[in-house]
Design an enzyme around this catalytic site. Structure first.
Site, PDB file in Angstrom:
ATOM      1  N   LYS A  38      32.408  -1.171  27.092  1.00 33.80           N
ATOM      2  CA  LYS A  38      31.757  -2.411  26.478  1.00 33.80           C
ATOM      3  C   LYS A  38      30.848  -1.799  25.312  1.00 33.80           C
ATOM      4  O   LYS A  38      29.729  -1.439  25.495  1.00 33.80           O
ATOM      5  CB  LYS A  38      30.590  -2.792  27.460  1.00 33.80           C
ATOM      6  CG  LYS A  38      29.736  -3.803  27.067  1.00 33.80           C
ATOM      7  CD  LYS A  38      30.219  -5.280  27.410  1.00 33.80           C
ATOM      8  CE  LYS A  38      29.427  -6.346  26.584  1.00 33.80           C
ATOM      9  NZ  LYS A  38      29.836  -7.819  26.890  1.00 33.80           N
ATOM     10  N   GLY A 117      35.011  -7.290  25.197  1.00 36.92           N
ATOM     11  CA  GLY A 117      34.276  -7.449  23.777  1.00 36.92           C
ATOM     12  C   GLY A 117      32.803  -8.056  24.040  1.00 36.92           C
ATOM     13  O   GLY A 117      32.122  -7.870  25.070  1.00 36.92           O
TER      14      GLY A 117
HETATM   15 MG   LIG Z   1      30.049  -9.971  29.953  1.00 41.27          MG
END
Ligand SMILES: [Mg+2]
Ligand SMILES: Nc1ncnc2c1ncn2[C@@H]1O[C@H](COP(=O)(O)OP(=O)(O)O)[C@@H](O)[C@H]1O
Length: 236
Positions: A38, A117
């Site tokens: 992430k 994303g």
């Molecule tokens: Mg999320």
């Protein structure tokens, strides 16, 4: 083209984290070497002076990886706003080199990567650098997570058309019910229209299920639901 997927959404809250975690869990369950990332998280919690994102905790547990937090989430910001805004408010600038280095390290360690994303494709990461640019640099095929209910055709077509205009390889769509159950007619007709107008496959339809709550990690339920509801061909 790298192996794995970049998971984007038509909006925030549509289920990117649940889908990224579900896919990572399926890969792991198959015995594949899967990593998760992430790159940028906002709205992180401050515990003992370190910032932690709930998304990252969920992804890490789904993939069962022991990579350092800083590699999975090189940019953690406290304010719950878009990255550029959250960075400005904490008087920092997003260091894209840090993201690139973390991504390269994870690529070396893992055969497949699932990258979540932030928000949608046009979320600004740096003054004139957007999530779409990050997805392009990572050279991963894109999966678009969308809602099932009314309004999703417009959001999904806009996202797919923008992704294609920017040269991304869009693998397909996953419809997810993150807030409430959607009625069958709405779900099925929206799926058919999205398929017709994008020429993309619907790779899965995830029903609303309380066991998919990001804050109450339930690996068994995650695996059970994703095994049942996701197109097997995307786990390669
Ligand atoms: Mg999320
Ligand atoms: N299929 C689902 N069933 C039940 N709750 C869901 C489902 N998908 C997502 N949620 C919940 O909705 C919220 C938003 O989902 P999340 O995956 O975090 O979205 P995003 O990553 O796109 O912001 C989370 O609290 C999550 O637990």
């Amino acid at each position: 083209m790298g192996k794995g997927y970049f998971i984007t959404g038509t909006d925030t809250g549509v289920g990117k984290t649940v889908v990224a975690g579900g896919l990572a869990a399926l890969y792991k369950n198959k015995g594949l070497n899967i990593g998760v990332m992430k790159p940028i998280a906002t709205g992180c919690k401050r515990v003992h002076n370190t910032l932690t994102s709930d998304d990252v905790v969920f992804l890490k547990r789904s993939a069962e990886v022991d990579d350092e937090y800083e590699l999975i989430n090189p940019i953690s910001l406290e304010q719950p706003f878009a990255p550029t805004v959250a960075a400005r408010l904490s008087n920092t600038k997003i260091d894209l080199e840090k993201v690139r280095m973390a991504y390269d390290s994870l690529c070396e360690r893992h055969e497949y990567l699932i990258v979540e994303g932030i928000g949608g494709l046009l979320v600004p990461v740096d003054e004139y650098y957007f999530v779409v640019d990050l997805a392009n640099e990572m050279e991963l095929p894109l999966i678009v997570v969308c809602r099932s209910n009314l309004g999703t055709i417009n959001h999904t077509l806009l996202t797919v058309s923008y992704a294609r205009e920017h040269g991304l390889d869009v693998k397909g769509i996953i419809m997810n019910e993150s807030t409430e159950k959607c009625d069958d007619v709405t779900r099925m007709t929206n799926a058919a229209e999205i398929k017709r107008l994008t020429n993309l496959p619907i790779l899965g339809m995830i029903p609303f299920d309380k066991r998919l709550d990001v804050n109450k990690f339930n690996k068994e339920a995650l695996l059970e639901i994703f095994r049942d509801k996701i197109d097997k061909d995307i786990i390669i």
